[in-house]
Design a protein around this motif. Structure first.
Motif, short mmCIF file in Angstrom:
data_model
loop_
_atom_site.label_atom_id
_atom_site.label_comp_id
_atom_site.label_asym_id
_atom_site.label_seq_id
_atom_site.Cartn_x
_atom_site.Cartn_y
_atom_site.Cartn_z
N GLN A 289 39.55 58.93 53.58
CA GLN A 289 40.56 59.52 52.70
C GLN A 289 40.66 61.02 52.97
O GLN A 289 39.66 61.72 53.06
CB GLN A 289 40.19 59.28 51.24
N GLY A 290 41.90 61.49 53.18
CA GLY A 290 42.13 62.89 53.49
C GLY A 290 42.39 63.16 54.96
O GLY A 290 42.85 64.25 55.31
N GLN A 315 51.04 61.39 58.42
CA GLN A 315 50.72 60.78 57.14
C GLN A 315 49.27 61.09 56.79
O GLN A 315 48.36 60.87 57.60
CB GLN A 315 50.94 59.27 57.22
N THR A 316 49.06 61.60 55.60
CA THR A 316 47.71 61.82 55.11
C THR A 316 47.21 60.55 54.45
O THR A 316 47.94 59.89 53.69
CB THR A 316 47.67 62.98 54.10
N THR A 318 45.82 58.72 51.79
CA THR A 318 45.75 59.08 50.38
C THR A 318 44.84 58.17 49.57
O THR A 318 44.66 58.38 48.37
CB THR A 318 47.15 59.06 49.75
N VAL A 319 44.28 57.16 50.20
CA VAL A 319 43.40 56.23 49.49
C VAL A 319 42.23 55.91 50.40
O VAL A 319 42.35 55.94 51.63
CB VAL A 319 44.16 54.94 49.10
N ASP A 320 41.08 55.64 49.84
CA ASP A 320 39.92 55.26 50.62
C ASP A 320 40.22 53.93 51.32
O ASP A 320 40.41 52.91 50.66
CB ASP A 320 38.71 55.10 49.70
N THR A 330 50.00 53.21 60.01
CA THR A 330 51.02 54.26 60.04
C THR A 330 52.18 53.75 60.90
O THR A 330 51.96 53.31 62.03
CB THR A 330 50.46 55.56 60.64
#
Length: 376
Positions: A289-290, A315-316, A318-320, A330
């Motif tokens: 995440q991150g 794209q970051t 955003t969830v584990d 992606t």
């Protein structure tokens, strides 16, 4: 090889279908998607509320083969039913005329309120093909039209050995897979169905009660079936779709790395001058995440050593990813460009790790693939 498909309608929307679920289905391996567009009776014309956005979501998710289905009915001239469908498509999915993987699905069924004769389906399919130069596939089950004259159309059989709430891949295995009962020849002329709808209660991702379908063959063979290319590859439209090279991995170091595909290459060479459409789907295992995931396309034109770089998506996470099965997909939108023969196209990916988590290698999941369509 088996390709999986999903045919949908407004009923699926009432059960929670969204563009995000269509995109998720693409990541799970759905290769062809159809949706109900029209149904015309002597007293009424049904227009789907959802067909346009469902197929557009499939297009944007990288599903290469998309079809609109027409429920044919008695008592209305075939030419009228065909033109109603074409007008609807032009209004609600106007991009269909330039989408190489578009096809028509004729929904021929014996309803309790309308025992539709096989000739109706054949006539509507013939009209659609003549008016649009696109292939029609005949959804007409062996159980209802076993010895009927069903014309030259590729056949789509509905036969449900089991109807259980389970994943579409598990359901296919349970139904017998590539040797299951849905692959028996039928109709006049007798023909083995090209597509088998083997359950109406499958789970595709978070979506329940789905009509799941299988095609025994490769992407290229499906493209040939619907006229997107020819067996000899000489048509104006050709299709190349490849998955990831087994065991390929990249470091999470922020740098761009060319992707090695299942054919062993990192670059796709454009064989003729024309317009190409390309789309990529990157399924990464080992992200945190991150992390920031970036995709780009790199063009090398003949006689020009300078490369042209096109950003596709960033794209970051955003969830584990461990909370959603460990993978993170992606997707780049479909891109179209005029290019000369001899152009090479490379897809590259970069992962900038979240602070303090560098030194990782990332592998690629089975949903990773690239598609390149050429209009020469």
């Amino acid at each position: 090889m088996t390709l999986y498909g999903w045919d949908t309608s407004d009923y699926d929307v009432s059960r929670g279908l969204t563009p995000a679920r269509v995109a998720a289905a693409a990541g799970l391996g759905i290769h062809f998607l159809t949706s109900k567009g029209t149904e015309q009776t002597p007293s009424n014309v049904f227009h789907s509320l959802s067909c346009g956005w469902i197929l557009a979501a499939g297009r944007d998710a990288g599903i290469p083969y998309l079809g609109m289905y027409v429920v044919v009915r008695s008592g209305v001239p075939a030419a009228t039913q065909a033109q109603t469908a074409i007008t609807y498509a032009d209004t609600h999915l106007p991009w269909w005329r330039t989408w190489p993987g578009f096809f028509w699905q004729i929904d021929l069924e014996r309803w309790p309120y309308d025992d539709v004769a096989p000739l109706v389906g054949v006539q509507v399919g013939t009209e659609l093909e003549a008016r649009t130069k696109r292939i029609a596939v005949m959804y007409a089950s062996k159980g209802q039209y076993g010895s009927s004259s069903l014309g030259h159309f590729p056949r789509w059989n509905a036969n449900y050995p089991h109807n259980l709430d389970e994943s579409f891949t598990t359901a296919y295995t349970r139904a017998g897979g590539d040797t299951g009962p849905g692959w028996e020849a039928y109709g006049t002329p007798s023909a083995v169905p090209r597509i088998w709808q083997y359950t109406s209660t499958a789970r595709i991702g978070a979506q329940h009660t789905c009509d799941a379908n299988a095609f025994r063959g490769t992407d290229t063979e499906f493209a040939v079936m619907i006229g997107a290319t020819t067996a000899g590859g000489t048509d104006v439209q050709t299709v190349s779709i490849v998955t990831i090279f087994p065991g390929f991995a990249i470091p999470a170091d922020g740098a761009f790395h060319p992707i090695r595909w299942s054919d062993g290459n990192t670059a796709y060479r454009i064989s003729a001058t024309g317009v190409i459409g390309h789309q990529s789907k990157i399924d990464l295992v080992g992200l945190h995440q991150g992390d920031l995931v970036r995709l780009r396309a790199v063009y090398t034109f003949p006689g020009n050593p300078t490369q042209t770089v096109q950003p596709l998506n960033q794209q970051t996470v955003t969830v584990d990813p461990t909370l959603i099965g460990g993978d993170f997909v992606t997707i780049s939108a479909n891109e179209n460009h005029q290019v000369p023969a001899g152009t090479t196209l490379t897809f590259e990916v970069a992962v900038t790790p979240v602070a303090g988590t560098g030194g990782r290698n990332l592998s690629f999941g089975t949903a990773t693939r690239k598609s390149v369509l050429l209009f020469s």
